[in-house]
Design an enzyme around this catalytic site. Sequence first.
Site, PDB file in Angstrom:
ATOM      1  N   ASP A   1       0.734  -1.108   0.006  1.00 15.35           N
ATOM      2  CA  ASP A   1       0.036   0.063   0.104  1.00 15.35           C
ATOM      3  C   ASP A   1       0.972   1.314  -0.099  1.00 15.35           C
ATOM      4  OD1 ASP A   1       0.907  -0.930   2.724  1.00 15.35           O
ATOM      5  OD2 ASP A   1      -0.340   0.501   3.704  1.00 15.35           O
ATOM      6  N   GLU A   2       0.347   2.553  -0.381  1.00 15.52           N
ATOM      7  CA  GLU A   2       0.900   3.778  -0.333  1.00 15.52           C
ATOM      8  C   GLU A   2       1.976   3.689  -0.678  1.00 15.52           C
ATOM      9  OE1 GLU A   2      -2.106   5.225   3.450  1.00 15.52           O
ATOM     10  OE2 GLU A   2      -0.117   4.193   4.050  1.00 15.52           O
TER      11      GLU A   2
END
Lengths: 690, 690
Positions: free
Chosen positions: A321-322
Amino acid sequence: MNLKWIIIAAGILVCLNFSMVAQQKPQTLLLMPYPANVVQQEGSFRFSKAFSVATEGPANKRLYSGASRFLRRLDGRTGLFFEQEHVTAESKPAAQGLLIKTQRAGEVKLEEDESYRLRVGSSGIVLEAVNDIGALRGLETLLQLVQADEQGYFIPAVEIEDSPRFPWRGLMIDVARHFQPMEVIKRNLDGMAAVKMNVLHLHLTDDQGFRVESKVYPQFHEKASEGDYFTQEQIREIIRYADERGIRVVPEFDVPGHATSWVVAFPELASAPGPYSLENNAGIFDPTLDPSNEKTYEVLQGLFAEMAELFPDPYFHIGGDENEGKQWDANPEIQAFMKKHKLADNHALQTYFNNRIISFLEQKGKRVIGWDEILQPNLSKSSVIHSWRGPKGLQEAARQGYTTILSNGYYIDLMHRASDHYLNDPLPKGNTLTEEERKRVLGGEAPIWSELVTPATIDSRIWPRTAAIAERLWSPREVNDVEDMYRRLDYISFRLEELGLQHKRNQQVLLRNLSNGKSIEPLQTLVDVAEPMKGYTRNPGGTTFKTYSPYTLFADAAMADAPAARRFNRLVEQYFQTKDEATKAEIIQWLEKWKENHALMLPLIAQSPVLKSIEELSANLSTIAALGLQVLSADAGVGSAKKKAQSAVDKKRAKEQLQKAREQGGRTELQVVDAIEKLVLKDSTSSVGG
Amino acid sequence: MNLKWIIIAAGILVCLNFSMVAQQKPQTLLLMPYPANVVQQEGSFRFSKAFSVATEGPANKRLYSGASRFLRRLDGRTGLFFEQEHVTAESKPAAQGLLIKTQRAGEVKLEEDESYRLRVGSSGIVLEAVNDIGALRGLETLLQLVQADEQGYFIPAVEIEDSPRFPWRGLMIDVARHFQPMEVIKRNLDGMAAVKMNVLHLHLTDDQGFRVESKVYPQFHEKASEGDYFTQEQIREIIRYADERGIRVVPEFDVPGHATSWVVAFPELASAPGPYSLENNAGIFDPTLDPSNEKTYEVLQGLFAEMAELFPDPYFHIGGDENEGKQWDANPEIQAFMKKHKLADNHALQTYFNNRIISFLEQKGKRVIGWDEILQPNLSKSSVIHSWRGPKGLQEAARQGYTTILSNGYYIDLMHRASDHYLNDPLPKGNTLTEEERKRVLGGEAPIWSELVTPATIDSRIWPRTAAIAERLWSPREVNDVEDMYRRLDYISFRLEELGLQHKRNQQVLLRNLSNGKSIEPLQTLVDVAEPMKGYTRNPGGTTFKTYSPYTLFADAAMADAPAARRFNRLVEQYFQTKDEATKAEIIQWLEKWKENHALMLPLIAQSPVLKSIEELSANLSTIAALGLQVLSADAGVGSAKKKAQSAVDKKRAKEQLQKAREQGGRTELQVVDAIEKLVLKDSTSSVGG
């Protein structure tokens, strides 16, 4: 059968009852998650000192130890001094006892049968399950069924048939931002088992720390954990403890972003030159593994081979993620690598990276899970998409053929109310997925991200709300009455303490510390109507609170569902509907308590400066409580006297005061402002009363 | 120096003040153990966000981590959000900060220098110590000095010079009867460090279990622990954690008696044929190792060689207590062995056994400790005698040239009051030992035997009373005012929760469980005047409570020093001395509360049958409170009216009621009966009042 009355919770009666004739319905049992089918009967089973537990079926260690724990918990609650110490293969069925029948040994794996059937009658209790894991689920139901009257402890006669709606019902604990030691993990496993959850997902690495011992690459835990990590012996102990409770353990190693701790240990794997140090703030940071560097794969494969063995579950989470790709954009070698491999953008580069990792892990017998962002064209179809960004992504992934898990809507660290999470359904009514696509939605996970959470406060951030999520994932979709959920949640919350969870007791310790050892009553009154700021607003910029900040403040003692506020808001709603005098009297009681409370808070604050940050919050509560009282007492007058008193409330000033009462204090917010505003300002008020 | 007033706690002023002019004396600081020398001055040091800690002297890991923990605890208490995260060699002294000066690295060993000197002035704090261990002791004093007013947090200017009276200040935790997991050990090490204790003695084996992993003889932990034991990794973790706090860890392996767990693992070592199973009762049991069997020495030496390495401290405890020799008497081979070796009796046989073990352990660099009974003719003079039977034994051993440790009088499991332990001095005033003999008295240990103690209740059985024992062993003999000790103990007790100790919070959990989730107020009122039965009376015959009994009952929630009883009894004493109206008014308040309490208990009991065992206790409290009120209100009358009302108390009936109120209920006893009796029956009453 001599049925007195019937509830089929799963079906139609209860949900109709709950939503339409809430006042008249018979009280449901205090069960959570509520079973699929409950049929109450006449009579009851009564406990005595001679109560004992026996089993029928193949010898089963997990069952014996689970049943022995059941016996001790029941004995601890009832004080009956049962004669039986352990449940073993030799335990003989007794007249007034519990008989557990299983057909085979369960396996702690996805899609294992967890169903059970429970028959409680005056002469005994029979619990039947395909395997011991189903039996463990039934034993938890049994403990929730225990009631008491002047004659002693009993269970009302009942027949229950139960099985879960979703096979993946998880709690994710972030042990990276604030490390959570063994006892936190163990007592939360006990809590999970009590509400029939079956997956513990450990978020083991992040910018703030790398939390597991590696014997292959010791620099990870040695350089990047500040000494706070699980040894491999401890990981095995967690897995054993979870296994005894029918719970899987899924590890997460977050790559290629959230990687500060990785590059603290191995600066040469970073996409930009170091040196790096562990992050102390919260947020999204630049350090990212270099997917163009073969050494990255060498280290990851070495580590993952080791971890694939340490964690026996076939699912393996790689985060993903991210990753904002800033370091990738700025690194010419990575840009050249992308050109060479025809990778159009950072998404394509991450997918290239992911697929290499996935293919390696598949060789090790693992199925890979990643957060939403890994879902990109060309991602291996074997991957599981863990949805944190929204239900659309979840359904889209299922349509594309990916298996999915929902966490969006279950972020318990954001301090939303239990009701919000409760109504968040992985497969809501009216979803347009086909039967086959629906099967790809495995269930959900409640993640507790630990930026603002320490071992002393984590329980109150997980519990009791996670029990409501557990019910969403176990019980039929139609079990969805919020009021009834809260009624049962209050009971379950109390019972969770028995298991060692510390959500309530530690709140009191925080309050005692804040009050400098004085009586905590005024603080308790205030905290019972205040909730920590929700979403990401408590920690502006991710830098007000660092990993080493004090998490011993009023906001840390406050809970997501302020209990007095919940009660009061319901009373006000009810009052507007019923104009009932008893309701009004209770509203007035609350308002009087709050009006007086600030005067009690002032001497506390004077000798405990740490409370200064809530002085205004406390004053605001008293101010608006006084406003409410003014209107309600006016309301008690008649005719013109009544109208006169009411007009005495200066509406403009009242609006200002109410507005002020909405401001945060000590990073918490009062939760009774809307209800008091309604009492004070709404036109309907003038028509309510006396 | 501009001194405002001076206290030399160690010396004459304070103890005179305390005992003779208690009302007028300036309040001493809330320090425990009270330092040897305290000189208070004018002014104060004020804390701000910029507060920081620096060190001077050789680099020292133990000091850096200890000082960093200090900083976090202070930040957690004050909520100041200190900017400094860690204390390191690079930390620079700040204007408004703490500077810690040490000369060398300390060693966690007996007789290490633990002295420190603390100077707090308005411009900064300087803590000086020979080594980091002394500095850690000083940091604890510093945390106890922190006060608050409306302007914020501060420490009053002060100069303290401090060092311990005895070098051995221990807590013994029995992890055999009820196993105590890692988190219990760790939080109690934190508590020990807070009150400057320096020895954790682990009683690792007994009839009920063998609690440490052996790699040489795995049958010990595998067969004789029911899975509850410390792994060697955990032992190393305990030792590391203790070392960081300047605390030694001394293991005890109890032989040749208390050996059921040993012979469960190795039946062939027993003095009578098996088979054996782990003991579930409390008491003294027959299974004893066979000292005539060479295999016994082979196994013991194999195990002890392993354990001598695992536990680096040079002291090694071999128990040796309560061997009644029944199996020896009954075994002809052992009798023949005794004859052959000219061993006149069992004592001689045990000394033969001990000396072989001692000589082996000495080769491994260990000095052996044993309980009282090992002191027999011919016992090796190198042994340390651990006195549990009485001060006479202690002094006798010292006279004979043995080094000694006192535990008699410090048995905190027996639920005696803090005051009893507090006045129990290893070297009481007037002892007749020579200077040299006195030096052989190393100090003392508070043992918490765990027959009736679980991880949920152990903290309330250890704390806060152990802090009073810690003071006895650290502070000068003359610091011995009981009232002042309690005043400080109450504060320290509250502060211990900050460190994670659970004595108060877990009481509330037990009460919530007992009240079935209802308000605990009436139960709290009752438990605050009730104490668990003392000595060995709670568990008649050692068989009422087994290891697996419920320890979740009223007696488990009750504490050794019932706080409301302590307050009330003092008030009554004061009232008889002063005839003061305010005192009388408070007495009446208490009595009224208790009189009403039973009516509040009844509905609680009706829905929580586990409370039935205290129904009479509760009724008795209300009855005698009413008696007290009757007399006191009569007392308020004048002249003949007064006498009339008083005579209305039927003395014979009152005596019966008071007698009845002395009966145990739920294995606890009311602690206000004597005081109420005094109010009701004593002649002096009639002359007291109005």
